[in-house]
Design an enzyme around this catalytic site. Structure first.
Site, PDB file in Angstrom:
ATOM      1  N   ASP A   1       0.997   8.885  -0.273  1.00 49.94           N
ATOM      2  CA  ASP A   1       0.059   9.847  -0.872  1.00 49.94           C
ATOM      3  C   ASP A   1       0.086   9.778  -2.397  1.00 49.94           C
ATOM      4  OD1 ASP A   1      -1.869  11.801  -0.772  1.00 49.94           O
ATOM      5  OD2 ASP A   1      -0.450  13.465  -0.585  1.00 49.94           O
TER       6      ASP A   1
ATOM      7  N   ARG B   1      -4.594  10.610  -7.482  1.00 51.43           N
ATOM      8  CA  ARG B   1      -4.050  11.271  -8.682  1.00 51.43           C
ATOM      9  C   ARG B   1      -3.464  10.248  -9.651  1.00 51.43           C
ATOM     10  NH1 ARG B   1      -0.468  15.173  -5.408  1.00 51.43           N
ATOM     11  NH2 ARG B   1      -1.277  13.853  -3.731  1.00 51.43           N
TER      12      ARG B   1
ATOM     13  N   HIS C   1      -6.031   3.204  -5.029  1.00 46.28           N
ATOM     14  CA  HIS C   1      -5.867   2.601  -3.699  1.00 46.28           C
ATOM     15  C   HIS C   1      -5.514   1.120  -3.824  1.00 46.28           C
ATOM     16  CE1 HIS C   1      -7.146   6.304  -1.975  1.00 46.28           C
ATOM     17  NE2 HIS C   1      -8.421   6.194  -2.310  1.00 46.28           N
TER      18      HIS C   1
ATOM     19  N   ARG D   1     -13.887  12.184   3.493  1.00 43.16           N
ATOM     20  CA  ARG D   1     -13.986  11.827   2.071  1.00 43.16           C
ATOM     21  C   ARG D   1     -15.373  11.225   1.768  1.00 43.16           C
ATOM     22  NH1 ARG D   1      -8.080   9.952  -0.102  1.00 43.16           N
ATOM     23  NH2 ARG D   1      -6.943  11.624   0.944  1.00 43.16           N
TER      24      ARG D   1
ATOM     25  N   LEU E   1      10.997  -7.294  11.496  1.00 45.85           N
ATOM     26  CA  LEU E   1      10.490  -5.935  11.237  1.00 45.85           C
ATOM     27  C   LEU E   1       9.203  -5.665  12.017  1.00 45.85           C
ATOM     28  CD1 LEU E   1      10.390  -3.338   9.300  1.00 45.85           C
ATOM     29  CD2 LEU E   1       8.864  -4.729   7.889  1.00 45.85           C
TER      30      LEU E   1
ATOM     31  N   SER F   1       0.583  16.757   7.215  1.00 47.74           N
ATOM     32  CA  SER F   1      -0.822  16.342   7.329  1.00 47.74           C
ATOM     33  C   SER F   1      -1.126  15.595   8.631  1.00 47.74           C
ATOM     34  CB  SER F   1      -1.244  15.492   6.119  1.00 47.74           C
ATOM     35  OG  SER F   1      -1.057  16.206   4.923  1.00 47.74           O
TER      36      SER F   1
END
Ligand code: IPE
Ligand code: IPE
Ligand code: MG
Length: 246
Positions: free
Chosen positions: A18, A22, A35, A69, A129, A194
């Protein structure tokens, strides 16, 4: 490579990435630049997870609520995910990374679903992984879909109502076969889930870090893993040391 081996390694780390918007706004840049920069943090985080020996890394890439959005931002995010898979799939595959995608596969636009399936299929037999991409993911939706699958089996007479328990429901979730997350990290200082892994994170350690996602570095990640190593997980029981002295 890292030589500071944390005392106790989480097997599964899940991250709510997140703060991209900002990060950009703070620099007077459009949100999309945040992004873009965030994708670099993804690459580094996947690398570190593999190096330290984490088995599962889940990244919250796009929530079922993120469709609300502005259209330009939604299509930027879709474009970035597609570009990430196109550019990085070969390298991830060569590094023995297995990709799994969780979230609803209904109503996805254009060529995104075939790409996600290609990523899963290509890496299906890899043993390093496991990178879990939470895309179009919402925990309530996931749990509701699992309940629906059980209802269909019940109606078909395949199971009885008595067989519906936590284990049966867990088996119908998108995360089937994966261990629950041990550690959930959220960046950007927000302290909420969220709608992320609400079922699976029942006993996860939660860690909220102030850095915006594009500023999430190798050091931040290692520090988070070390912090996890110092947490006392009791799962509703008592710590054996505390129990022995009381
Ligand atoms: C996280 O950053 C990326 C996604 C949710 C896809 P945000 O876009 O939520 O950034 P902020 O929270 O608005 O800063
Ligand atoms: C959660 O972040 C979703 C992802 C990181 C993909 P949001 O930015 O969408 O969450 P809220 O709106 O702050 O709760
Ligand atoms: Mg956000």
């Amino acid at each position: 490579m890292i030589n500071r081996q944390p005392a106790r390694l989480p097997q599964h780390v899940a991250i709510i990435m997140d703060g991209n918007g900002r990060w950009a706004q703070q620099r007077g840049l459009p949100r999309t630049m945040g992004h873009r920069k965030g994708v670099e943090a993804v690459r580094e985080t996947v690398r570190v997870a593999g190096e330290v020996g984490i088995s599962y890394l889940t990244l919250f890439a796009f929530s079922s609520e993120n469709w609300s959005r502005p259209e330009t931002e939604v299509s930027d995010l879709m474009g970035l995910l597609k570009a990430f898979i196109r550019r990085d799939l070969a390298e991830l595959h060569s590094e023995n990374v297995r990709i799994r995608v969780i979230g609803s596969r209904e109503n996805l636009r254009g060529d995104i679903l075939p790409l996600l399936i290609e990523a899963e299929d290509t890496t299906r037999h890899n043993s390093g992984l496991t990178l879990v991409i939470a895309f179009n993911y919402g925990a309530r939706d996931e749990i509701a879909r699992a309940a629906r699958k059980l209802a269909v089996k019940l109606a078909a007479g395949e199971i009885s109502a008595q067989q519906i328990d936590a284990v049966a429901l867990d088996r119908e979730l998108d995360t089937f076969g994966m261990p629950d997350p041990d550690l959930v990290i959220r960046t950007s200082g927000e302290e909420r889930l969220s709608n992320f892994l609400l079922w699976q994170a029942a006993y996860a350690e939660l860690l909220f870090v102030p850095e915006y996602w594009p500023d999430f570095t190798r050091e931040t990640f290692i520090a988070a893993i070390e912090k996890y190593g110092r947490r006392d997980r009791r799962f509703g029981g008592v710590n054996p040391v505390a129990a022995a002295v009381s």
